[in-house]
Scaffold this motif. Structure first.
Motif, mmCIF file in Angstrom:
data_model
loop_
_atom_site.group_PDB
_atom_site.id
_atom_site.type_symbol
_atom_site.label_atom_id
_atom_site.label_comp_id
_atom_site.label_asym_id
_atom_site.label_seq_id
_atom_site.Cartn_x
_atom_site.Cartn_y
_atom_site.Cartn_z
ATOM 1 N N THR A 387 15.119 23.633 102.031
ATOM 2 C CA THR A 387 15.606 24.894 102.594
ATOM 3 C C THR A 387 15.609 25.954 101.505
ATOM 4 O O THR A 387 15.789 25.660 100.320
ATOM 5 C CB THR A 387 17.032 24.753 103.155
ATOM 6 O OG1 THR A 387 17.921 24.320 102.097
ATOM 7 C CG2 THR A 387 17.091 23.751 104.294
ATOM 8 N N TRP A 392 13.465 26.693 106.582
ATOM 9 C CA TRP A 392 13.646 25.237 106.565
ATOM 10 C C TRP A 392 12.300 24.586 106.852
ATOM 11 O O TRP A 392 11.601 24.967 107.798
ATOM 12 C CB TRP A 392 14.674 24.825 107.608
ATOM 13 C CG TRP A 392 14.707 23.370 107.962
ATOM 14 C CD1 TRP A 392 15.127 22.334 107.189
ATOM 15 C CD2 TRP A 392 14.309 22.791 109.219
ATOM 16 N NE1 TRP A 392 15.019 21.143 107.873
ATOM 17 C CE2 TRP A 392 14.527 21.397 109.115
ATOM 18 C CE3 TRP A 392 13.803 23.312 110.400
ATOM 19 C CZ2 TRP A 392 14.245 20.530 110.164
ATOM 20 C CZ3 TRP A 392 13.518 22.444 111.452
ATOM 21 C CH2 TRP A 392 13.741 21.075 111.324
ATOM 22 N N SER A 435 21.408 29.749 107.994
ATOM 23 C CA SER A 435 20.647 28.641 107.405
ATOM 24 C C SER A 435 21.183 27.316 107.934
ATOM 25 O O SER A 435 22.323 27.224 108.397
ATOM 26 C CB SER A 435 20.729 28.674 105.877
ATOM 27 O OG SER A 435 22.081 28.564 105.446
#
Length: 543
Positions: A387, A392, A435
């Motif tokens: 990541t 990702w 994220s």
């Protein structure tokens, strides 16, 4: 001087004064002596008053001293009593505080949860529903291609409800039932393993999806450990270790599904342990049959089968990690130790297959068919992920080896082992900046949690994610020989747009383009494969 003595002195002085006054009648010179005596008498009276005041003060001081001495004695006695009690308590074993009474009801991530006040015992209701709709543009290569058509429509992919929780802090449990009709590896054409009881239209099985207990009281080597047994989702393959609520695509890549279904996968009985900390994960399990497998020696229709046994192992970890970035590497292994045996026909077979990474139509496009004389199987794989902020990436590759030397009295005993392989690479980017967080307990990345959930009352617009994947699976081996397997080679390209409305609701839109290359027999050269395009949408809620 006492009061009596003073009184006598005064009387004596008075008598002398009287005598002096009698004499003064005869002599005037005595007047001065009388005046002097009066002055002395006055001084004596003043001394008497002073002595009386001093006596009273002395009496009060004496009383105060006695009172202080008495108070000091009482304090000393009290102190000695406390010391005696403390010594007595020291001899009594210390007990912990009494447990708090009552219960506390909370809603973490909108999941109804009831706990005791000390948080040592909890039970929570959990559920998820994945409802899919979609359509195919399917194009068979020839009139001999099977199938000739894929059906569009809708499908309740998952519909689970159950309870999870803990008791006495260190014991965890789950009991979850799946009412959905398309679980991986059950029913349908060419499904892996034996056909399960409860086959439903749509290519799947409803049944107990989780029913296990685990103990987490051990924390060796500075990490955490879970010892568990029952029916459970084994964290084997990185894709499977990510919850179906959090995967970036509607379905996982075919290679992982096929690998899982040999001796792991959903609805699988297992027992084992995993150890992990923030950087490292290691887990190993022995596995048995699925909850729907028939293993009755007296069963003829459908034929009974013996139970299968296998094992899995996985090591993985974050080799690099920081505030906004991370790198993950890992390796996996799986062994089918005892394949299921048909007790009526005395055969041991294994089928590897999967649907084209979509579950609207239950038909498989790649399948080995029932491989005969299977004595065991091994699967080995590698995994990597990373990541960087909202970006990702993840990929896995697996190698399969199928042993065909079972002594079942069926031809092809001692045939060469079969080898298959496949993998995938995928990437996703969250347009709104969120994220994916790493989950050390499963050694995988979790889902996207919107920083600003969607709301018409001045809230945000949730989180938006775009994703892409390349997937390939090759089930062909030893083509051109009678012992070969023409299972087919499948390649799928997938694009996805995901809208995370809030922590409980998500909408997914997938576009798939796939090709299947397949021979009708091991020695044929004609391609009876197909091409397809598909568009599907999922409505998901979970808590």
């Amino acid at each position: 001087m006492s009061r009596t003595r003073l009184a006598a002195t005064a009387i004596g002085l008075a008598s002398a004064l009287a005598a002096s006054e009698a004499q003064a009648q005869s002599a005037s010179s005595s007047e001065q002596e009388i005046a002097l005596l009066k002055q002395q008498l006055k001084l004596l009276e003043q001394k008497l008053d002073k002595l009386q005041s001093q006596t009273a003060a002395n009496t009060a001081a004496t009383a105060k001293a006695k009172a202080e001495a008495k108070a000091e004695a009482k304090a000393e006695a009290r102190s000695e009593a406390k010391a005696v009690v403390a010594n007595a308590n020291a001899a009594i074993p210390v007990k912990g505080p009494a447990p708090a009474s009552g219960v506390v009801v909370t809603m973490p991530n909108n999941r109804p949860t009831i706990c005791t006040a000390d948080q040592a015992n909890c039970v929570a209701i959990t559920s998820r529903v994945h409802w899919d709709v979609g359509g195919y543009d399917y194009r068979p290569n020839t009139t001999a291609t099977v199938p000739q058509k894929l059906d569009s429509g809708e499908n309740v992919r998952r519909a689970r409800i159950g309870v999870t929780g803990k008791f006495l802090n260190d014991w965890n449990f789950a009991l979850i039932y799946d009412f959905g009709g398309s679980s991986d590896g059950f029913g349908g054409t060419g499904a892996a393993g034996t056909t399960a009881v409860g086959f439903l239209p749509g290519g799947g099985t409803s049944g107990i999806e989780n029913a296990y207990i685990s103990y987490t009281g051990l924390k060796p080597f500075g990490g955490k450990m879970a010892i568990e047994a029952g029916v459970m989702d084994i964290a084997w393959t990185m894709d499977e270790s990510t919850s179906s609520n959090d995967i970036a695509f509607m379905e996982r890549a075919s290679v992982g599904i096929i690998a899982q279904n040999i001796a792991a996968g959903d609805f699988r009985s297992a027992a084992g342990a995993r150890w992990y900390n923030d950087e490292f994960y290691a887990g190993a399990y022995v596995t048995g049959p699925t909850t729907g497998a028939i293993h009755s020696a007296s069963s003829v229709s459908p034929p009974g089968t013996s139970e299968q046994y296998g094992a899995t192992a996985r090591v993985a970890g974050q080799v690099v990690s920081g505030k906004d970035y991370s790198v993950h590497l890992g390796g996996d292994a799986q062994w089918l130790i005892q394949p299921p045996r048909n007790l009526v026909a005395n055969t041991q077979t294994l089928t590897l297959s999967d649907r084209p990474e979509l579950r609207i139509d239950p038909t498989t496009l790649i399948s080995t068919g029932a491989i005969a004389n299977v004595s065991g199987a091994q699967v080995y794989g590698v995994e990597a992920a990373a990541t960087y902020g909202p970006l990702w990436v993840q990929g896995e590759y697996y190698w399969f080896n199928i042993d065909r030397n079972a002594n079942t009295g069926v031809p092809l005993i001692g045939a060469p082992s079969l080898k298959f392989q496949g993998g995938y690479a995928q990437a996703a980017y969250v347009l709104t900046g969120e994220s994916r967080k790493y989950n050390p307990g499963n050694a995988a990345y979790g889902g996207v949690k919107p920083d600003h959930p969607f709301s018409l009352d001045g809230g945000g617009w949730g989180a938006w994610e775009i994703a892409g994947r390349y997937s390939t699976m090759d089930l062909n081996d030893q083509l051109g020989t009678a012992a070969g397997i023409p299972g087919g080679r499948q390649t799928v390209y997938t694009l996805a747009l995901n809208w995370y409305v809030n922590g409980n609701v998500r909408f997914m839109l997938d576009y798939l383009h796939g090709t299947v290359s397949r021979q009708s027999s091991p020695v044929s050269t004609a391609d009876v494969g197909s091409k397809f395009d598909a568009v599907a949408m999922r409505t998901q809620f979970a808590f």
